[in-house]
Design a protein around this motif. Sequence first.
Motif, PDB file in Angstrom:
ATOM      1  N   LEU A 120       0.823  -1.204   0.000  1.00  0.00           N
ATOM      2  CA  LEU A 120       0.000   0.000   0.000  1.00  0.00           C
ATOM      3  C   LEU A 120       0.858   1.256   0.000  1.00  0.00           C
ATOM      4  O   LEU A 120       0.455   2.293  -0.524  1.00  0.00           O
ATOM      5  CB  LEU A 120      -0.929   0.009   1.222  1.00  0.00           C
ATOM      6  N   GLN A 121       2.045   1.160   0.611  1.00  0.00           N
ATOM      7  CA  GLN A 121       2.930   2.310   0.727  1.00  0.00           C
ATOM      8  C   GLN A 121       4.368   1.912   0.420  1.00  0.00           C
ATOM      9  O   GLN A 121       4.731   0.733   0.483  1.00  0.00           O
ATOM     10  CB  GLN A 121       2.869   2.894   2.148  1.00  0.00           C
ATOM     11  N   PHE A 122       5.171   2.936   0.080  1.00  0.00           N
ATOM     12  CA  PHE A 122       6.589   2.718  -0.168  1.00  0.00           C
ATOM     13  C   PHE A 122       7.330   3.944   0.340  1.00  0.00           C
ATOM     14  O   PHE A 122       6.844   5.072   0.214  1.00  0.00           O
ATOM     15  CB  PHE A 122       6.858   2.511  -1.661  1.00  0.00           C
ATOM     16  N   PRO A 123       8.525   3.762   0.936  1.00  0.00           N
ATOM     17  CA  PRO A 123       9.225   4.916   1.510  1.00  0.00           C
ATOM     18  C   PRO A 123       9.736   5.892   0.457  1.00  0.00           C
ATOM     19  O   PRO A 123      10.194   5.496  -0.612  1.00  0.00           O
ATOM     20  CB  PRO A 123      10.388   4.278   2.272  1.00  0.00           C
ATOM     21  N   LEU A 124       9.656   7.170   0.793  1.00  0.00           N
ATOM     22  CA  LEU A 124      10.216   8.210  -0.061  1.00  0.00           C
ATOM     23  C   LEU A 124      11.720   8.011  -0.240  1.00  0.00           C
ATOM     24  O   LEU A 124      12.254   8.173  -1.342  1.00  0.00           O
ATOM     25  CB  LEU A 124       9.938   9.588   0.556  1.00  0.00           C
ATOM     26  N   ILE A 125      12.413   7.663   0.828  1.00  0.00           N
ATOM     27  CA  ILE A 125      13.854   7.440   0.794  1.00  0.00           C
ATOM     28  C   ILE A 125      14.157   6.037   1.307  1.00  0.00           C
ATOM     29  O   ILE A 125      13.747   5.677   2.401  1.00  0.00           O
ATOM     30  CB  ILE A 125      14.614   8.450   1.680  1.00  0.00           C
ATOM     31  N   SER A 126      14.863   5.271   0.499  1.00  0.00           N
ATOM     32  CA  SER A 126      15.379   3.978   0.946  1.00  0.00           C
ATOM     33  C   SER A 126      16.902   4.049   0.893  1.00  0.00           C
ATOM     34  O   SER A 126      17.460   4.496  -0.113  1.00  0.00           O
ATOM     35  CB  SER A 126      14.892   2.850   0.037  1.00  0.00           C
ATOM     36  N   ASN A 127      17.554   3.637   1.950  1.00  0.00           N
ATOM     37  CA  ASN A 127      19.017   3.635   1.966  1.00  0.00           C
ATOM     38  C   ASN A 127      19.539   2.298   1.468  1.00  0.00           C
ATOM     39  O   ASN A 127      19.217   1.243   2.015  1.00  0.00           O
ATOM     40  CB  ASN A 127      19.536   3.905   3.382  1.00  0.00           C
ATOM     41  N   ILE A 128      20.329   2.357   0.402  1.00  0.00           N
ATOM     42  CA  ILE A 128      20.923   1.159  -0.177  1.00  0.00           C
ATOM     43  C   ILE A 128      22.436   1.334  -0.164  1.00  0.00           C
ATOM     44  O   ILE A 128      22.975   2.149  -0.909  1.00  0.00           O
ATOM     45  CB  ILE A 128      20.423   0.914  -1.615  1.00  0.00           C
ATOM     46  N   GLY A 130      24.174   2.871   1.891  1.00  0.00           N
ATOM     47  CA  GLY A 130      24.513   4.250   2.219  1.00  0.00           C
ATOM     48  C   GLY A 130      24.121   5.266   1.167  1.00  0.00           C
ATOM     49  O   GLY A 130      24.390   6.461   1.330  1.00  0.00           O
ATOM     50  N   LYS A 131      23.465   4.826   0.092  1.00  0.00           N
ATOM     51  CA  LYS A 131      23.043   5.731  -0.976  1.00  0.00           C
ATOM     52  C   LYS A 131      21.521   5.762  -1.038  1.00  0.00           C
ATOM     53  O   LYS A 131      20.872   4.719  -0.929  1.00  0.00           O
ATOM     54  CB  LYS A 131      23.618   5.294  -2.319  1.00  0.00           C
ATOM     55  N   PRO A 132      20.936   6.950  -1.217  1.00  0.00           N
ATOM     56  CA  PRO A 132      19.473   7.034  -1.212  1.00  0.00           C
ATOM     57  C   PRO A 132      18.844   6.589  -2.525  1.00  0.00           C
ATOM     58  O   PRO A 132      19.337   6.899  -3.608  1.00  0.00           O
ATOM     59  CB  PRO A 132      19.218   8.531  -0.974  1.00  0.00           C
ATOM     60  N   LYS A 133      17.772   5.830  -2.409  1.00  0.00           N
ATOM     61  CA  LYS A 133      16.906   5.498  -3.544  1.00  0.00           C
ATOM     62  C   LYS A 133      15.619   6.277  -3.318  1.00  0.00           C
ATOM     63  O   LYS A 133      15.032   6.215  -2.231  1.00  0.00           O
ATOM     64  CB  LYS A 133      16.613   4.001  -3.593  1.00  0.00           C
ATOM     65  N   PHE A 134      15.169   6.994  -4.317  1.00  0.00           N
ATOM     66  CA  PHE A 134      14.026   7.884  -4.171  1.00  0.00           C
ATOM     67  C   PHE A 134      12.783   7.297  -4.827  1.00  0.00           C
ATOM     68  O   PHE A 134      12.841   6.735  -5.928  1.00  0.00           O
ATOM     69  CB  PHE A 134      14.334   9.244  -4.803  1.00  0.00           C
ATOM     70  N   TYR A 135      11.674   7.453  -4.132  1.00  0.00           N
ATOM     71  CA  TYR A 135      10.351   7.149  -4.678  1.00  0.00           C
ATOM     72  C   TYR A 135       9.512   8.391  -4.402  1.00  0.00           C
ATOM     73  O   TYR A 135       9.152   8.658  -3.254  1.00  0.00           O
ATOM     74  CB  TYR A 135       9.760   5.909  -4.011  1.00  0.00           C
ATOM     75  N   TYR A 136       9.243   9.153  -5.432  1.00  0.00           N
ATOM     76  CA  TYR A 136       8.686  10.488  -5.208  1.00  0.00           C
ATOM     77  C   TYR A 136       7.602  10.832  -6.223  1.00  0.00           C
ATOM     78  O   TYR A 136       7.846  10.850  -7.435  1.00  0.00           O
ATOM     79  CB  TYR A 136       9.805  11.531  -5.292  1.00  0.00           C
ATOM     80  N   SER A 137       6.427  11.043  -5.722  1.00  0.00           N
ATOM     81  CA  SER A 137       5.327  11.626  -6.485  1.00  0.00           C
ATOM     82  C   SER A 137       4.534  12.448  -5.487  1.00  0.00           C
ATOM     83  O   SER A 137       3.916  11.885  -4.581  1.00  0.00           O
ATOM     84  CB  SER A 137       4.441  10.554  -7.121  1.00  0.00           C
ATOM     85  N   PHE A 138       4.586  13.764  -5.618  1.00  0.00           N
ATOM     86  CA  PHE A 138       3.995  14.602  -4.578  1.00  0.00           C
ATOM     87  C   PHE A 138       2.509  14.344  -4.410  1.00  0.00           C
ATOM     88  O   PHE A 138       1.948  14.514  -3.331  1.00  0.00           O
ATOM     89  CB  PHE A 138       4.258  16.086  -4.868  1.00  0.00           C
ATOM     90  N   TRP A 139       1.836  13.894  -5.487  1.00  0.00           N
ATOM     91  CA  TRP A 139       0.387  13.669  -5.388  1.00  0.00           C
ATOM     92  C   TRP A 139       0.052  12.369  -4.653  1.00  0.00           C
ATOM     93  O   TRP A 139      -1.112  12.109  -4.366  1.00  0.00           O
ATOM     94  CB  TRP A 139      -0.260  13.666  -6.777  1.00  0.00           C
ATOM     95  N   LEU A 140       1.073  11.573  -4.331  1.00  0.00           N
ATOM     96  CA  LEU A 140       0.844  10.336  -3.584  1.00  0.00           C
ATOM     97  C   LEU A 140       1.134  10.499  -2.091  1.00  0.00           C
ATOM     98  O   LEU A 140       1.093   9.531  -1.344  1.00  0.00           O
ATOM     99  CB  LEU A 140       1.724   9.217  -4.150  1.00  0.00           C
ATOM    100  N   ALA A 141       1.404  11.722  -1.683  1.00  0.00           N
ATOM    101  CA  ALA A 141       1.688  11.977  -0.271  1.00  0.00           C
ATOM    102  C   ALA A 141       0.399  11.973   0.547  1.00  0.00           C
ATOM    103  O   ALA A 141      -0.667  12.361   0.060  1.00  0.00           O
ATOM    104  CB  ALA A 141       2.399  13.314  -0.120  1.00  0.00           C
TER     105      ALA A 141
END
Length: 216
Positions: A120-128, A130-141
């Motif tokens: 149902l949800q996924f984190p905006l920032i995932s640390n892999i 030590g490097k960030p993986k982004f999942y970003y859509s402002f309309w899904l906030a």
Amino acid sequence: MMMKDIRAKLHEHGWFLMPSAGARKFFALAASLGEVIDQTDVVVKPESRSLLTSCKSLDFHTDHSKADYIAWLCMKPAKEGGESILADARKAFSLLDSDQQKILETVMLKEHRVFKNDPLQFPLISNINGKPKFYYSFWLADKNMPEHQRHAFSAFRRAVAGIPYHELKLRHNDVLIINNSFVLHGRRAIKDPSRRLRRLWIHSSFTITGETHAKY
């Protein structure tokens, strides 16, 4: 350019444009990057409520979390409008203070419910590694997120809006590939409804952000 060089460019810079490549190279490149998990024709449908098929502009975002790469083949360019815009989320993230960065790591966004067993949800920032993986859509906030998260999220949105970006006008048979882990994409308003792109979501078994991803 060798495939290893393309992969390195996607890893380091996040995107790669191959002018006049055509469909054969498009699908060959996609296959060499991983498994195609979704294929969609991006066309304008005036009656559609979907942002993807509207003629409206699209602000910066990422696609589904399982898509490590996104590839587009321009099948028919727009005579006017529809330019692709690309921005590096890492640059926006680096402009925030450490407290804001830590808060953003707690923010969860709604997942694109496309595949079976999608969360149902996924984190905006995932640390892999030590490097960030982004999942970003402002309309899904979540509009009801706690105040401290909302302030940090708003700061990130402002940072995204303020960083340098690339604007590309795709021509017939051009191929554009991006690293969906940190490259945000969007488009200008489409003023020519005959514009048509083919989009692939690619799940990779190769290293994309410092870690090797296995197929799901």
